[in-house]
Design an enzyme around this catalytic site. Structure first.
Site, PDB file in Angstrom:
ATOM      1  N   CYS A 152       0.860  -1.295   0.025  1.00 40.30           N
ATOM      2  CA  CYS A 152      -0.165   0.023   0.167  1.00 40.30           C
ATOM      3  C   CYS A 152       1.127   1.276  -0.099  1.00 40.30           C
ATOM      4  CB  CYS A 152      -1.081  -0.079   1.428  1.00 40.30           C
ATOM      5  SG  CYS A 152      -2.013   1.110   1.370  1.00 40.30           S
ATOM      6  N   ASP A 307      -9.844  -4.079  -5.949  1.00 42.10           N
ATOM      7  CA  ASP A 307      -9.489  -3.074  -5.044  1.00 42.10           C
ATOM      8  C   ASP A 307     -10.218  -1.838  -5.339  1.00 42.10           C
ATOM      9  OD1 ASP A 307      -8.141  -1.486  -3.079  1.00 42.10           O
ATOM     10  OD2 ASP A 307      -5.888  -2.516  -3.830  1.00 42.10           O
ATOM     11  N   HIS A 336      -8.302  -4.981  -1.711  1.00 45.81           N
ATOM     12  CA  HIS A 336      -7.251  -4.500  -1.130  1.00 45.81           C
ATOM     13  C   HIS A 336      -6.929  -5.290   0.084  1.00 45.81           C
ATOM     14  CE1 HIS A 336      -4.469  -1.334  -0.733  1.00 45.81           C
ATOM     15  NE2 HIS A 336      -4.900  -1.065   0.754  1.00 45.81           N
TER      16      HIS A 336
END
Length: 499
Positions: A152, A307, A336
């Site tokens: 991320c 995501d 995600h």
């Protein structure tokens, strides 16, 4: 009076928890499920803290596989939430998957910044903290370049790091990393739109950005799922013990948010999301250009097809922007968080990721990239020492990684060394050691060409001389901040020579 979007969000958040409590109370006649939810454990894979600096802890996980790789993997986690999402439960653990495939794993746990850390920038996190952690891993593994896996926001920072220090990164993996924002970045990009949202206004109001503020922002991106649907699903599966435990683990992680340093948050949203400077190759950390032409190592993108936080379109185009000729995208049908915790991801995706790293982690000389010598991590600078001194959170056990102002500095093995001793490395006095049995210094674990040369310059020409040396004096002379590290060398040399 008209309510703001975030006031509405907080109300929904509160109401959602109230509904959850009511659902559980109505859905079972016994307290066992409530007790089960309260007692779930997370992050169970054993680890050791091998380095600390300010609030961060560098965790080390040792592989017990029969066949192991010499090149370890460093996970650079995001500044938001806790990293145990990568080790949520034993059968759904990214860390365990890597370990079982023969990789030693290191992971940066940033922990929560104090109010005194609000001025920390991306330059601090990338070019100081991450670089110091990389150097610790390189030193411990004896590798000039290591594998990096960024998750991320940590993936975005890993790209910055790889561009500044390409010689230290063997292979670069990016997992759900936000990199390209030209109208394809999904809801999160809209949240960062300068026309509607001002990061500076948030940091002016709060200093550090509160975890609750971030949680509400993320939750309102999919309010039906986050405030209603998941509790209906819990109700429908309340008698399913495995479902209840998995639900409780995820809720624990979601609720275990951490604040984000104000300056880094503002810089990230403004430069990366709003102005797309990284993808445009116009991003700078301090005076250093984060030049994508330097990202020339093998590059793997791991993206979730569904995501909604970091859509594939915000990640995949980066492979065309980097200079690497060895690029790959592994797109998997999940979201995600599903990349980390779904059972299907661990069964089908992560073995492929491990294979990708393994194919590129050979240590034959012909495979080694050009690399600069391993160096010791930089000591925290005076400004940071002043920042963390007097920090009200510094006495809390959770944040016991602070360095006292002007007293002690963190060392690579998690111990501390007096800064006066560190400064003694500038003394030109020769250390008087006698040379015993012959032996190449580089045969001692952790001593590579760089440290061997420093030791010889300090009057320690071989293993015999090292066995008779004083660790503290040697550490000072060769400018190593860890007496304990040198003590290990001396002990091994003494065992070998019988001293």
């Amino acid at each position: 009076m008209t309510s703001s979007p975030f006031t509405v969000g907080f109300d929904l958040y509160r109401q959602g928890w109230e509904r959850a409590a009511e659902t559980i109370e109505k859905g079972t006649d016994s307290p066992e499920q409530l007790e089960r939810m309260a007692e779930v454990e997370v992050g169970q894979t054993p680890s050791e803290v091998v380095y600390t600096e300010n609030k961060l802890e560098l965790l080390y996980y040792e592989s017990q596989a029969e066949e192991t790789h010499d090149v370890p993997i460093l996970i650079v986690y995001a500044l938001i939430n806790k990293p145990y999402i990568l080790d949520l439960q034993p059968d759904r653990s990214v860390i365990r998957n890597l370990l079982e495939n023969g990789f030693d794993v290191y992971m940066i746990d940033w922990n929560e910044p104090s109010t005194m850390d609000a001025a920390l920038t991306l330059e601090d996190y990338v070019d100081r903290y991450t670089d110091n952690c990389v150097d610790v891993v390189r030193e411990r593994s004896g590798q000039d370049a290591i594998n990096v896996l960024g998750y991320c926001m940590g993936g975005t920072m890993s790209v910055m790091y790889a561009a500044l220090h390409p010689e230290k990164v063997r292979n670069l993996g990016l997992m759900a990393a936000g990199l390209c924002f030209t109208g394809t970045g999904g809801v999160l990009e809209q949240w960062g739109d300068e026309e509607y949202y001002s990061p500076e206004a948030v940091t002016d109001a709060f200093g550090n950005v509160p975890a609750d503020f971030l949680d509400i922002g993320f939750a309102t991106m999919d309010p039906v799922q986050n405030f209603l649907t998941k509790y209906v699903q819990l109700y429908d599966n309340i008698e399913d013990e495995e479902f209840v435990e998995n639900f409780a683990r995820m809720e624990q992680w979601i609720g275990d948010g951490i604040d984000v340093a104000g300056a880094a948050y503002e810089q990230f949203l403004t430069d990366i999301y709003q102005e797309n400077k990284l993808a445009e190759n116009e991003f700078y950390l301090g005076e250093k250009h984060v030049d994508l032409s330097e990202v020339d190592m093998p590059l793997l993108q791991i993206v979730g097809e569904y995501d909604h936080l970091i859509p594939p379109e915000a990640s995949k185009p980066f492979n065309e922007l980097a200079a690497s000729e060895d690029t790959e995208v592994m797109e998997f049908p999940t979201g995600h968080i599903g990349l980390s915790v779904s059972s299907k991801s661990h069964a089908e995706l992560w073995p492929s990721v491990c294979e990708w790293y393994a194919e590129r982690s050979g240590t034959d000389e012909s495979d080694e990239p050009d690399a600069e010598p391993i160096t010791e991590p930089d000591e925290p600078d005076a400004a940071l020492a002043e920042d963390v001194a007097g920090d009200e959170a510094g006495t809390d056990e959770e944040h016991a990684v602070d360095e006292p102002d002007g007293a002690e500095a963190a060392t690579p093995d998690g111990t501390t060394a007096d800064e006066g001793d560190v400064d003694a490395g500038t003394d030109d006095t020769e250390i008087d050691v006698s040379s015993g049995a012959d032996g190449d210094l580089e045969t001692i674990s952790g001593i590579g060409p760089t440290f061997a040369e420093r030791l010889r310059d300090a009057g320690v020409p071989d293993v015999g001389a090292l066995a008779e040396a004083e660790p503290a004096e040697i550490a000072d002379r060769i400018d190593v901040s860890s007496d304990q590290l040198v003590e290990g060398w001396v002990d091994e040399a003494a065992d070998r020579t019988g001293n």
